[in-house]
Design a protein around this motif. Sequence first.
Motif, PDB file in Angstrom:
ATOM      1  N   THR A 225      31.313 -19.283 -26.510  1.00 33.61           N
ATOM      2  CA  THR A 225      30.155 -19.910 -27.131  1.00 33.61           C
ATOM      3  C   THR A 225      30.316 -21.421 -27.103  1.00 33.61           C
ATOM      4  O   THR A 225      31.339 -21.946 -27.534  1.00 33.61           O
ATOM      5  CB  THR A 225      30.006 -19.456 -28.604  1.00 33.61           C
ATOM      6  N   CYS A 226      29.307 -22.093 -26.597  1.00 38.77           N
ATOM      7  CA  CYS A 226      29.299 -23.553 -26.558  1.00 38.77           C
ATOM      8  C   CYS A 226      28.411 -24.037 -27.711  1.00 38.77           C
ATOM      9  O   CYS A 226      27.222 -23.737 -27.749  1.00 38.77           O
ATOM     10  CB  CYS A 226      28.750 -24.007 -25.216  1.00 38.77           C
ATOM     11  N   LEU A 227      29.006 -24.749 -28.661  1.00 39.16           N
ATOM     12  CA  LEU A 227      28.270 -25.250 -29.824  1.00 39.16           C
ATOM     13  C   LEU A 227      27.652 -26.607 -29.513  1.00 39.16           C
ATOM     14  O   LEU A 227      28.060 -27.271 -28.552  1.00 39.16           O
ATOM     15  CB  LEU A 227      29.214 -25.366 -31.024  1.00 39.16           C
ATOM     16  N   PRO A 228      26.684 -27.045 -30.314  1.00 37.14           N
ATOM     17  CA  PRO A 228      26.077 -28.362 -30.085  1.00 37.14           C
ATOM     18  C   PRO A 228      27.109 -29.485 -30.216  1.00 37.14           C
ATOM     19  O   PRO A 228      28.059 -29.375 -30.995  1.00 37.14           O
ATOM     20  CB  PRO A 228      25.027 -28.473 -31.195  1.00 37.14           C
ATOM     21  N   PRO A 229      26.902 -30.577 -29.471  1.00 34.59           N
ATOM     22  CA  PRO A 229      27.821 -31.712 -29.556  1.00 34.59           C
ATOM     23  C   PRO A 229      27.866 -32.299 -30.972  1.00 34.59           C
ATOM     24  O   PRO A 229      26.871 -32.300 -31.690  1.00 34.59           O
ATOM     25  CB  PRO A 229      27.236 -32.736 -28.589  1.00 34.59           C
ATOM     26  N   ILE A 230      29.038 -32.790 -31.345  1.00 34.72           N
ATOM     27  CA  ILE A 230      29.225 -33.449 -32.634  1.00 34.72           C
ATOM     28  C   ILE A 230      29.530 -34.914 -32.347  1.00 34.72           C
ATOM     29  O   ILE A 230      30.522 -35.230 -31.684  1.00 34.72           O
ATOM     30  CB  ILE A 230      30.364 -32.790 -33.439  1.00 34.72           C
ATOM     31  N   SER A 231      28.680 -35.787 -32.820  1.00 37.93           N
ATOM     32  CA  SER A 231      28.820 -37.218 -32.554  1.00 37.93           C
ATOM     33  C   SER A 231      29.978 -37.825 -33.346  1.00 37.93           C
ATOM     34  O   SER A 231      30.239 -37.444 -34.485  1.00 37.93           O
ATOM     35  CB  SER A 231      27.527 -37.946 -32.926  1.00 37.93           C
ATOM     36  N   THR A 232      30.652 -38.773 -32.714  1.00 33.81           N
ATOM     37  CA  THR A 232      31.686 -39.546 -33.408  1.00 33.81           C
ATOM     38  C   THR A 232      31.250 -41.006 -33.510  1.00 33.81           C
ATOM     39  O   THR A 232      32.032 -41.862 -33.900  1.00 33.81           O
ATOM     40  CB  THR A 232      33.038 -39.471 -32.669  1.00 33.81           C
ATOM     41  N   LYS A 233      30.004 -41.272 -33.182  1.00 34.72           N
ATOM     42  CA  LYS A 233      29.464 -42.640 -33.197  1.00 34.72           C
ATOM     43  C   LYS A 233      29.648 -43.256 -34.575  1.00 34.72           C
ATOM     44  O   LYS A 233      29.257 -42.683 -35.583  1.00 34.72           O
ATOM     45  CB  LYS A 233      27.976 -42.598 -32.849  1.00 34.72           C
TER      46      LYS A 233
ATOM     47  N   ASP B 120      37.771 -41.283 -40.901  1.00 30.07           N
ATOM     48  CA  ASP B 120      36.851 -40.140 -40.892  1.00 30.07           C
ATOM     49  C   ASP B 120      37.457 -38.891 -40.245  1.00 30.07           C
ATOM     50  O   ASP B 120      36.850 -37.822 -40.279  1.00 30.07           O
ATOM     51  CB  ASP B 120      35.568 -40.500 -40.120  1.00 30.07           C
ATOM     52  N   MET B 121      38.632 -39.023 -39.659  1.00 29.25           N
ATOM     53  CA  MET B 121      39.221 -37.902 -38.912  1.00 29.25           C
ATOM     54  C   MET B 121      39.453 -36.637 -39.729  1.00 29.25           C
ATOM     55  O   MET B 121      39.144 -35.555 -39.245  1.00 29.25           O
ATOM     56  CB  MET B 121      40.491 -38.331 -38.196  1.00 29.25           C
ATOM     57  N   PRO B 122      39.993 -36.704 -40.943  1.00 28.65           N
ATOM     58  CA  PRO B 122      40.178 -35.450 -41.684  1.00 28.65           C
ATOM     59  C   PRO B 122      38.866 -34.688 -41.875  1.00 28.65           C
ATOM     60  O   PRO B 122      38.821 -33.465 -41.686  1.00 28.65           O
ATOM     61  CB  PRO B 122      40.768 -35.906 -43.024  1.00 28.65           C
ATOM     62  N   TYR B 123      37.797 -35.404 -42.225  1.00 26.32           N
ATOM     63  CA  TYR B 123      36.488 -34.766 -42.381  1.00 26.32           C
ATOM     64  C   TYR B 123      36.017 -34.185 -41.046  1.00 26.32           C
ATOM     65  O   TYR B 123      35.548 -33.053 -40.978  1.00 26.32           O
ATOM     66  CB  TYR B 123      35.445 -35.774 -42.899  1.00 26.32           C
ATOM     67  N   LEU B 124      36.140 -34.976 -39.968  1.00 26.02           N
ATOM     68  CA  LEU B 124      35.703 -34.540 -38.647  1.00 26.02           C
ATOM     69  C   LEU B 124      36.461 -33.288 -38.208  1.00 26.02           C
ATOM     70  O   LEU B 124      35.861 -32.316 -37.744  1.00 26.02           O
ATOM     71  CB  LEU B 124      35.913 -35.669 -37.631  1.00 26.02           C
ATOM     72  N   MET B 125      37.771 -33.299 -38.379  1.00 28.83           N
ATOM     73  CA  MET B 125      38.586 -32.147 -37.987  1.00 28.83           C
ATOM     74  C   MET B 125      38.186 -30.901 -38.763  1.00 28.83           C
ATOM     75  O   MET B 125      38.068 -29.810 -38.190  1.00 28.83           O
ATOM     76  CB  MET B 125      40.067 -32.452 -38.204  1.00 28.83           C
ATOM     77  N   GLU B 126      37.969 -31.034 -40.051  1.00 29.39           N
ATOM     78  CA  GLU B 126      37.592 -29.889 -40.876  1.00 29.39           C
ATOM     79  C   GLU B 126      36.200 -29.386 -40.514  1.00 29.39           C
ATOM     80  O   GLU B 126      35.964 -28.173 -40.460  1.00 29.39           O
ATOM     81  CB  GLU B 126      37.668 -30.240 -42.361  1.00 29.39           C
ATOM     82  N   GLU B 127      35.269 -30.306 -40.248  1.00 32.79           N
ATOM     83  CA  GLU B 127      33.901 -29.923 -39.876  1.00 32.79           C
ATOM     84  C   GLU B 127      33.896 -29.151 -38.556  1.00 32.79           C
ATOM     85  O   GLU B 127      33.264 -28.101 -38.438  1.00 32.79           O
ATOM     86  CB  GLU B 127      33.018 -31.169 -39.771  1.00 32.79           C
ATOM     87  N   VAL B 128      34.600 -29.658 -37.558  1.00 31.15           N
ATOM     88  CA  VAL B 128      34.659 -28.993 -36.255  1.00 31.15           C
ATOM     89  C   VAL B 128      35.335 -27.628 -36.393  1.00 31.15           C
ATOM     90  O   VAL B 128      34.833 -26.617 -35.895  1.00 31.15           O
ATOM     91  CB  VAL B 128      35.396 -29.869 -35.221  1.00 31.15           C
ATOM     92  N   ARG B 129      36.453 -27.579 -37.108  1.00 33.49           N
ATOM     93  CA  ARG B 129      37.183 -26.315 -37.273  1.00 33.49           C
ATOM     94  C   ARG B 129      36.329 -25.294 -38.026  1.00 33.49           C
ATOM     95  O   ARG B 129      36.303 -24.108 -37.677  1.00 33.49           O
ATOM     96  CB  ARG B 129      38.509 -26.528 -38.005  1.00 33.49           C
TER      97      ARG B 129
END
Length: 145
Positions: free
Chosen positions: A94-102, A108-117
Motif C-alpha cells: 500500500t502506497c500512502l499519500p506523501p507527508i510534507s516536511t516543508k 519536529d522529528m519525534p512528531y514526524l516519526m510517530e505520525e508516519v509510524r
Amino acid sequence: MDSAYTQTTGADRPYVQMTGTSDANPSSASHGVKLWVFPEGTRSMSDEMLPFKKGAFHLAVEGQLPILPIVYSSYRGFLSHPCKIFNPGHIIVTCLPPISTKGMTKADMPYLMEEVRSQMMEVYTKTSSQVHHPWPLAESVKKQR
C-alpha cells in the motif's frame, strides 16, 4: 560531487554511512534522486513494526523532502528467518499519500516519526489480516520444533 559513502565499523557489524555537505547531499530535491529506506532497519517477525530509526527522517527534514510511506503487509505467514523457511505467499503493498516536511526542523522529528509510524501501523495491521497464505507457516514451524 562532494558526497560519498564510506564503510565504517560499528560495535557488532560494519555499516555504511553517508558523508558530505548538505549542498551535495544526493537526497536533495535539486538532484532529483529518490531514496528508498526501510525505517525499521530490519523487519520484525512480530505483529508490530519495530521502532523507526532516525536516519531517513533526518534526510527528509534536512532536504525538505516529502515522505512517501509504502507499507508491506506481514510476511510472517510464509517467511521465518529462525527456521529458514520461505514458502510461497502473498503480501499487500500500500502506497500512502506523501507527508510534507516543508518548514520542519530537527525539533519536529519525534512528531514526524510517530505520525508516519502511526499511519503505517494502521495500514500494516489492516492489510496483514487480509492476506491469505496458501501454505501456512505455522504448521511448518511446529513440525520443526
